[in-house]
Design a protein around this motif. Sequence first.
Motif, PDB file in Angstrom:
ATOM      1  N   LYS A 185      15.468  21.712  -1.495  1.00 21.03           N
ATOM      2  CA  LYS A 185      16.244  21.051  -1.246  1.00 21.03           C
ATOM      3  C   LYS A 185      15.604  19.593  -0.691  1.00 21.03           C
ATOM      4  CE  LYS A 185      19.175  21.198   3.140  1.00 21.03           C
ATOM      5  NZ  LYS A 185      19.681  21.620   4.302  1.00 21.03           N
ATOM      6  N   GLU A 186      14.222  20.363   0.189  1.00 21.57           N
ATOM      7  CA  GLU A 186      13.444  20.014   0.370  1.00 21.57           C
ATOM      8  C   GLU A 186      12.876  18.352  -0.275  1.00 21.57           C
ATOM      9  OE1 GLU A 186      13.330  18.758   4.469  1.00 21.57           O
ATOM     10  OE2 GLU A 186      15.038  20.301   4.112  1.00 21.57           O
ATOM     11  N   SER A 187      12.300  19.152  -1.499  1.00 24.46           N
ATOM     12  CA  SER A 187      12.364  18.029  -2.338  1.00 24.46           C
ATOM     13  C   SER A 187      12.561  17.063  -2.772  1.00 24.46           C
ATOM     14  CB  SER A 187      11.486  19.204  -3.805  1.00 24.46           C
ATOM     15  OG  SER A 187      12.642  19.704  -4.345  1.00 24.46           O
ATOM     16  N   GLY A 188      14.458  17.682  -2.630  1.00 21.83           N
ATOM     17  CA  GLY A 188      15.202  16.163  -2.852  1.00 21.83           C
ATOM     18  C   GLY A 188      15.238  15.629  -2.076  1.00 21.83           C
ATOM     19  N   ARG A 189      14.696  15.819  -0.906  1.00 25.97           N
ATOM     20  CA  ARG A 189      15.110  14.784   0.501  1.00 25.97           C
ATOM     21  C   ARG A 189      14.109  13.718   0.217  1.00 25.97           C
ATOM     22  NH1 ARG A 189      13.947  14.399   5.991  1.00 25.97           N
ATOM     23  NH2 ARG A 189      12.833  16.233   6.204  1.00 25.97           N
ATOM     24  N   VAL A 190      12.196  14.048   0.053  1.00 25.78           N
ATOM     25  CA  VAL A 190      11.282  13.805   0.115  1.00 25.78           C
ATOM     26  C   VAL A 190      11.852  13.016  -1.025  1.00 25.78           C
ATOM     27  CG1 VAL A 190       8.809  13.849  -0.646  1.00 25.78           C
ATOM     28  CG2 VAL A 190      10.019  14.950   1.207  1.00 25.78           C
ATOM     29  N   ASN A 191      12.251  13.136  -2.140  1.00 25.32           N
ATOM     30  CA  ASN A 191      12.479  11.827  -3.176  1.00 25.32           C
ATOM     31  C   ASN A 191      13.737  11.113  -2.909  1.00 25.32           C
ATOM     32  OD1 ASN A 191      12.209  11.202  -5.798  1.00 25.32           O
ATOM     33  ND2 ASN A 191      13.957  11.555  -6.282  1.00 25.32           N
ATOM     34  N   THR A 192      14.182  11.466  -2.105  1.00 25.93           N
ATOM     35  CA  THR A 192      15.363  10.410  -1.433  1.00 25.93           C
ATOM     36  C   THR A 192      15.048   9.678  -0.733  1.00 25.93           C
ATOM     37  OG1 THR A 192      17.294  11.820  -1.373  1.00 25.93           O
ATOM     38  CG2 THR A 192      17.546  10.039   0.624  1.00 25.93           C
ATOM     39  N   ILE A 193      13.916   9.591   0.617  1.00 22.94           N
ATOM     40  CA  ILE A 193      13.399   9.091   1.284  1.00 22.94           C
ATOM     41  C   ILE A 193      12.467   7.901   0.275  1.00 22.94           C
ATOM     42  CG2 ILE A 193      11.053   9.276   2.814  1.00 22.94           C
ATOM     43  CD1 ILE A 193      12.726  11.206   3.906  1.00 22.94           C
TER      44      ILE A 193
ATOM     45  N   MET B 257       1.210  -1.314   0.145  1.00 24.95           N
ATOM     46  CA  MET B 257      -0.325   0.130  -0.023  1.00 24.95           C
ATOM     47  C   MET B 257       1.060   1.215   0.294  1.00 24.95           C
ATOM     48  SD  MET B 257      -2.576   0.981   2.616  1.00 24.95           S
ATOM     49  CE  MET B 257      -1.410   1.326   3.950  1.00 24.95           C
ATOM     50  N   ALA B 258       1.681   1.820   0.742  1.00 24.35           N
ATOM     51  CA  ALA B 258       2.713   1.830   1.127  1.00 24.35           C
ATOM     52  C   ALA B 258       3.880   2.195  -0.336  1.00 24.35           C
ATOM     53  CB  ALA B 258       2.949   2.120   2.184  1.00 24.35           C
ATOM     54  N   ALA B 259       4.176   1.315  -1.623  1.00 25.56           N
ATOM     55  CA  ALA B 259       4.677   1.562  -2.263  1.00 25.56           C
ATOM     56  C   ALA B 259       3.819   2.597  -3.585  1.00 25.56           C
ATOM     57  CB  ALA B 259       5.192  -0.115  -2.603  1.00 25.56           C
ATOM     58  N   SER B 260       2.908   1.980  -3.329  1.00 25.99           N
ATOM     59  CA  SER B 260       1.695   2.851  -4.538  1.00 25.99           C
ATOM     60  C   SER B 260       1.751   3.766  -3.847  1.00 25.99           C
ATOM     61  CB  SER B 260       0.367   1.986  -4.559  1.00 25.99           C
ATOM     62  OG  SER B 260       0.379   0.430  -4.025  1.00 25.99           O
ATOM     63  N   ILE B 261       1.534   4.115  -2.713  1.00 24.03           N
ATOM     64  CA  ILE B 261       0.927   5.828  -2.619  1.00 24.03           C
ATOM     65  C   ILE B 261       2.599   6.733  -2.849  1.00 24.03           C
ATOM     66  CG2 ILE B 261       0.566   7.301  -0.480  1.00 24.03           C
ATOM     67  CD1 ILE B 261      -1.260   5.063   1.544  1.00 24.03           C
ATOM     68  N   ALA B 262       3.659   6.120  -2.067  1.00 20.77           N
ATOM     69  CA  ALA B 262       4.893   6.846  -2.926  1.00 20.77           C
ATOM     70  C   ALA B 262       4.851   6.913  -4.175  1.00 20.77           C
ATOM     71  CB  ALA B 262       6.633   5.929  -2.090  1.00 20.77           C
ATOM     72  N   HIS B 263       4.371   5.849  -4.811  1.00 20.23           N
ATOM     73  CA  HIS B 263       4.603   5.797  -6.646  1.00 20.23           C
ATOM     74  C   HIS B 263       3.967   7.016  -7.057  1.00 20.23           C
ATOM     75  CE1 HIS B 263       5.318   4.460 -10.990  1.00 20.23           C
ATOM     76  NE2 HIS B 263       4.482   4.869 -10.854  1.00 20.23           N
ATOM     77  N   GLU B 264       2.789   7.424  -6.004  1.00 21.20           N
ATOM     78  CA  GLU B 264       1.651   8.346  -7.008  1.00 21.20           C
ATOM     79  C   GLU B 264       2.239   9.597  -6.181  1.00 21.20           C
ATOM     80  OE1 GLU B 264      -1.297   8.015  -9.079  1.00 21.20           O
ATOM     81  OE2 GLU B 264      -0.485   5.850  -8.844  1.00 21.20           O
ATOM     82  N   ILE B 265       3.133   9.778  -5.227  1.00 20.90           N
ATOM     83  CA  ILE B 265       3.558  10.863  -4.744  1.00 20.90           C
ATOM     84  C   ILE B 265       4.911  11.278  -5.510  1.00 20.90           C
ATOM     85  CG2 ILE B 265       4.974  12.198  -2.519  1.00 20.90           C
ATOM     86  CD1 ILE B 265       2.671  10.702  -1.125  1.00 20.90           C
ATOM     87  N   ARG B 266       5.678  10.531  -6.171  1.00 21.09           N
ATOM     88  CA  ARG B 266       6.560  10.923  -6.714  1.00 21.09           C
ATOM     89  C   ARG B 266       6.532  11.287  -7.724  1.00 21.09           C
ATOM     90  NH1 ARG B 266      10.719   5.450  -8.523  1.00 21.09           N
ATOM     91  NH2 ARG B 266      12.697   6.769  -8.516  1.00 21.09           N
ATOM     92  N   ASN B 267       5.245  11.230  -8.976  1.00 20.18           N
ATOM     93  CA  ASN B 267       5.679  11.499 -10.040  1.00 20.18           C
ATOM     94  C   ASN B 267       4.585  13.193  -9.588  1.00 20.18           C
ATOM     95  OD1 ASN B 267       5.920   9.275 -11.421  1.00 20.18           O
ATOM     96  ND2 ASN B 267       3.807   9.067 -10.595  1.00 20.18           N
ATOM     97  N   PRO B 268       3.979  13.258  -8.480  1.00 19.55           N
ATOM     98  CA  PRO B 268       3.516  15.104  -8.993  1.00 19.55           C
ATOM     99  C   PRO B 268       4.671  15.910  -8.341  1.00 19.55           C
ATOM    100  CG  PRO B 268       2.647  13.405  -7.175  1.00 19.55           C
ATOM    101  CD  PRO B 268       3.057  12.955  -8.227  1.00 19.55           C
ATOM    102  N   LEU B 269       5.833  14.901  -7.443  1.00 19.98           N
ATOM    103  CA  LEU B 269       6.868  15.132  -7.095  1.00 19.98           C
ATOM    104  C   LEU B 269       7.589  15.774  -7.963  1.00 19.98           C
ATOM    105  CD1 LEU B 269       8.282  16.820  -3.999  1.00 19.98           C
ATOM    106  CD2 LEU B 269       9.124  13.927  -3.976  1.00 19.98           C
ATOM    107  N   ALA B 270       8.001  15.179  -8.630  1.00 21.96           N
ATOM    108  CA  ALA B 270       8.994  15.015  -9.605  1.00 21.96           C
ATOM    109  C   ALA B 270       8.542  16.434 -10.623  1.00 21.96           C
ATOM    110  CB  ALA B 270       9.191  13.878 -10.536  1.00 21.96           C
TER     111      ALA B 270
END
Length: 570
Positions: free
Chosen positions: A385-393, A344-357
Amino acid sequence: MTLSPEAEVRSEPETDFATGDPNLALLRQRMALTGVLALVTTGMVFTDPLRVVVPGAVSALGLGATSLAACWAGALVPLNRRLLLIMQLAVDVLVIGLLVNFTGGPFSILPLAFCVPILLGAYYHGPRASMALAGLAAIFTGGGHFGLALGWLLAGQSGSLEYLQGWPVMVTALHMSLFVIVGLVSGSLAGRLLRQRGRTRLGVDALARSRCEVNNILENIRSGLLTVDSAGCITRLNPAAETILGLDARRVLGRSLEGIARGGMEEFAARVLAVAKGGQPLARGELIIQCAGVEKPLGLNANPLRNDHGVRDGAIVIFTDLTREKAMTARIREADRMAAVGEMAASIAHEIRNPLASIRGSVELLAGELDLEGNLDQLLSLVLKESGRVNTIINDFLAYSRMRPTSLRRFSAEEFLGEVELQAIQHVVANGGKVEVDFRCEPADLEVRADPSQLTQLVLNLVINACEAMEYAGKIELTLAKGSDSYLLEISDTGPGIDADMAEDLYTPFKTTKEKGTGLGLAMVARIAAAHDGQVRAENRPGGGACFKIDWPATSTADDQTVEPADLCV
């Protein structure tokens, strides 16, 4: 080899007695017989002195006494016991035969004494010996009678000869017949006795084998077994039960279970005693006991014991330590839960990753187009900086939740450590640190069987964790060696060591004390170790700093092997 009772009769086995050597038992019986013969002969000297040849009678008794002494000496040295028994009985027949002829021949009262060695021969040697001794007694009796008669005839005194009259001849014939009958009857009874002894011996041997087999089974089963009588006293405790309950069978056998169970096993004792005293049998029961302050979950079955008459006479309980099973069940449930949460978290992370990019790309374009000053420029830099850290997490989390299958192969440990050491040094330099790195393998030509990519990730995670703990100032030592059947990777640092509050949750995902940490580094280390069927141990060094030890089995096969992700749950 096991003999049938009939075979034992044919082979005429030596008889065993509670007294030990049968020759000694026979000697005692012969001593009594010799004493009786001496008393009877002495009485005949006084009552009928004309028929007793005193020198001959004394010589016969002396021969008997001498044979007793000789046979006693023979029984004390390693002579053939069967031969010695035969010699003793044959000497007795000879002594009695001489006494009969020296105390009146057919007019003597001693011929009935022949029955004693005949019966003893049947008892000690069986039917053949009894018939042989009966024949020998008949020869001595009849031969002595007719020998005396022949002597008187040759001396020319047949007119006054009493030995050829009807009555003495009939008595001699009756004695001879009696000896044969006694030999037949005693031999038949001895044969039956030997056959019964054979059956008894076979039964005893079978019972001994059964007891040995049962004892071997009870001593080697991994489940605990305990029995109590109707009074609640322990009657049996196998080694597995001793280990599980922490008891010593030598100290508790015969004691009350209720008294021994105080201090954490009261419920266990109550359930067993309830069955022993008439309660319902217990099937697939579970309870928790305390042994030496440690809780143990037990699975147990208790059933009544019954005596030969079917009356309840106690209880038997078979139980198993469920500690490992409970831990495994908990691990499986945790793995299932983590798998579900991870998906579930991987799906959420994947959905967050696209708009974050998209957000990061837009901000980078704005930063290039706009000429901002003061706080606006700082705010824009902070967003990047913080968007890069979120992407790393997100990347770390996706790597943890979607770890690829482990592919095991053999490779050079020295080359592997050289590459990893270079990456570690580059990381230290990139962060402006002053960390001394010392990587070595023992022996130098060591080959390791593992997944090189995952092992690299494991080492770098531990190195980065150590650098951050030391604030990039100190020393890191790594040793890779091989034991008898496993590999050992040891990494130590000179940092502050492991926080006591974090020791239990060291490998739990998202548990961290770092301000910018994700809590996935050590969790990934534990998961990679589990993928190699290994384990991770962490401890503080005596001189300061932390030490992580990872060991995994060095399997003998050289073929590559792939472990599916389902096997990697922790």
